[in-house]
Design an enzyme around this catalytic site. Structure first.
Site, PDB file in Angstrom:
ATOM      1  CE  LYS A  25      -3.404   2.955   0.755  1.00  0.00           C
ATOM      2  NZ  LYS A  25      -4.328   3.324  -0.335  1.00  0.00           N
ATOM      3  CB  SER A  26       0.639   4.521  -1.713  1.00  0.00           C
ATOM      4  OG  SER A  26       0.693   4.152  -3.071  1.00  0.00           O
ATOM      5  CB  CYS A  39      -2.459   9.578  -4.482  1.00  0.00           C
ATOM      6  SG  CYS A  39      -3.854   9.505  -3.335  1.00  0.00           S
ATOM      7  N   GLY A  44      -6.323  -4.827  -9.441  1.00  0.00           N
ATOM      8  CA  GLY A  44      -6.868  -4.012  -8.357  1.00  0.00           C
ATOM      9  C   GLY A  44      -8.288  -4.419  -8.011  1.00  0.00           C
ATOM     10  CG  ASN A  54      -3.384   5.599  -9.240  1.00  0.00           C
ATOM     11  OD1 ASN A  54      -4.471   5.206  -8.824  1.00  0.00           O
ATOM     12  ND2 ASN A  54      -2.396   5.929  -8.448  1.00  0.00           N
ATOM     13  N   GLY A  79      -8.566  -2.635 -14.833  1.00  0.00           N
ATOM     14  CA  GLY A  79      -9.711  -3.371 -15.356  1.00  0.00           C
ATOM     15  C   GLY A  79      -9.467  -4.802 -15.771  1.00  0.00           C
ATOM     16  CB  SER A 110     -12.413   9.081  -2.119  1.00  0.00           C
ATOM     17  OG  SER A 110     -11.643  10.205  -1.726  1.00  0.00           O
ATOM     18  CG  MET A 111      -9.225   3.773  -0.606  1.00  0.00           C
ATOM     19  SD  MET A 111     -10.725   3.058   0.061  1.00  0.00           S
ATOM     20  CE  MET A 111     -10.054   2.140   1.431  1.00  0.00           C
TER      21      MET A 111
HETATM   22  C1  DHB Z   1      -5.142   6.246  -2.707  1.00  0.00           C
HETATM   23  C2  DHB Z   1      -5.680   6.116  -3.961  1.00  0.00           C
HETATM   24  C3  DHB Z   1      -4.837   6.032  -5.050  1.00  0.00           C
HETATM   25  O1  DHB Z   1      -5.315   5.884  -6.309  1.00  0.00           O
HETATM   26  C4  DHB Z   1      -3.477   6.109  -4.869  1.00  0.00           C
HETATM   27  O2  DHB Z   1      -2.675   6.043  -5.923  1.00  0.00           O
HETATM   28  C5  DHB Z   1      -2.943   6.240  -3.605  1.00  0.00           C
HETATM   29  C6  DHB Z   1      -3.787   6.305  -2.524  1.00  0.00           C
HETATM   30  C7  DHB Z   1      -6.035   6.354  -1.566  1.00  0.00           C
HETATM   31  O3  DHB Z   1      -7.050   7.040  -1.670  1.00  0.00           O
HETATM   32  O4  DHB Z   1      -5.707   5.771  -0.508  1.00  0.00           O
END
Ligand code: DHB
Length: 308
Positions: free
Chosen positions: A43-44, A126, A268, A190, A247, A68-69
């Site tokens: 996870k980023s 992001c 994803g 992304n 996709g 929209s995490m």
């Molecule tokens: C999040 C969404 C993304 O597309 C990304 O590249 C990094 C973080 C997020 O909303 O957590």
């Protein structure tokens, strides 16, 4: 044989998770490590742990997903520590996404002295931060300065994850910038930023943050993602491998990405829907296609898309 090679990183299957999907916690990373995913993308992360945006922040329908995490993650130290103590030969890509360019430098300096990841996937795309509503990947002059500065001190393998582009001029411009640097790989794409989904019963948006706007993933974005892979395959230096994302639901989708020039793919939305079994299924479906076509490896058809 569906193995691949990302600039010397040997990957036994070309199919891996996309960053963000079931790769945040210790347990999720462990499950991926034990799975048939060819590599594990984390996870980023940011310098400090984050809780992310208010829920609901993810929604899916038959055509795809919106999220929209807000970058919920356990912080760089957790991921570096996980990589230190992991006991597996599987390649790991550490995704990082600082909230600012300065934060990215800080994270990269930390990662520079750690040795247990195979490469960094620097997220330039992001779309969901409430703090700052700018996608770095769309600011060509900022990206250019940023890469110039970071390659002064960061000497380890580093790939970039890009947002979708739509115009030929933008593909050429981004490729021109990337081609100047020792970029290890390019992951595209992304999610498509700033989509909106609606619930007609409530006459409302379906996710809470940002008035319902979020990144679109899944089946609906596949044609755009394939186009991004194809354009970058055309314009990037031939020694920069491309990881395709967007996709993928079936082995046929994976085949299409390789045909467009991808060296590997990431899953994803479909991984979130289906869980760990998705990797075995996609591998099986891809192998069946290769058998039917009498291809012994991905190199038999990689990039060889026919045009009229
Ligand atoms: C999040 C969404 C993304 O597309 C990304 O590249 C990094 C973080 C997020 O909303 O957590």
């Amino acid at each position: 044989d569906i193995s691949t090679n990302i600039n010397g990183i040997k990957i036994s299957s070309c199919i891996m998770n996309a960053s963000g999907i079931l790769c945040c916690t210790e347990k999720e990373l462990y499950n991926l490590m034990m799975s048939s995913s060819g590599a594990v993308v984390t996870k980023s992360c940011t310098i400090k742990p984050r809780k992310g945006n208010l829920k609901p922040r993810y929604f899916e329908w038959k055509g795809g997903s919106i999220n929209s995490m807000g970058l919920p993650n356990l912080g760089i130290d957790f991921y570096l520590n996980f990589l230190e103590k992991k006991n597996s030969k599987k390649p790991f890509l550490l995704s990082i996404s600082g909230l600012s360019i300065e934060e990215n430098y800080l994270i990269l300096r930390k990662a520079n002295i750690s040795s247990n990841m195979n490469a960094i996937e620097l997220n330039l795309s992001c779309p969901n931060l409430l703090e700052k509503d700018k996608i770095l990947g769309y600011d060509f002059s900022k990206i250019s300065d940023f890469l110039e500065n970071l390659f002064q001190f960061y000497k380890k393998p580093l790939g970039v994850k890009l947002p979708p582009y739509f115009e030929d001029f933008h593909f050429r411009k981004m490729a021109f910038i990337l081609n100047k640097y020792p970029i290890y790989f390019v992951t595209c794409i992304n999610s498509l930023p700033n989509g909106i989904c609606i619930d007609i019963n409530k006459e409302s948006v379906v996710i809470h943050p940002k008035k319902g706007f979020g990144g679109i993933g899944g089946l609906s974005i596949k044609p755009f993602a394939l186009a991004n892979v194809r354009k970058f395959y055309t314009y990037l230096r031939k020694d920069i491998p491309i990881i395709g994302c967007g996709g993928i639901c079936t082995g046929k989708d994976v085949f299409e990405y390789i045909l467009c020039g991808a060296s590997a793919v990431q899953i994803g939305t479909q991984f979130l829907k289906e869980g760990i079994p998705v990797f075995d299924r996609l591998i099986k479906e891809l192998i069946t296609i290769l058998k039917n076509k009498n291809y012994s490896s991905l190199n038999s058809f990689k990039g060889k898309l026919n045009v009229f």
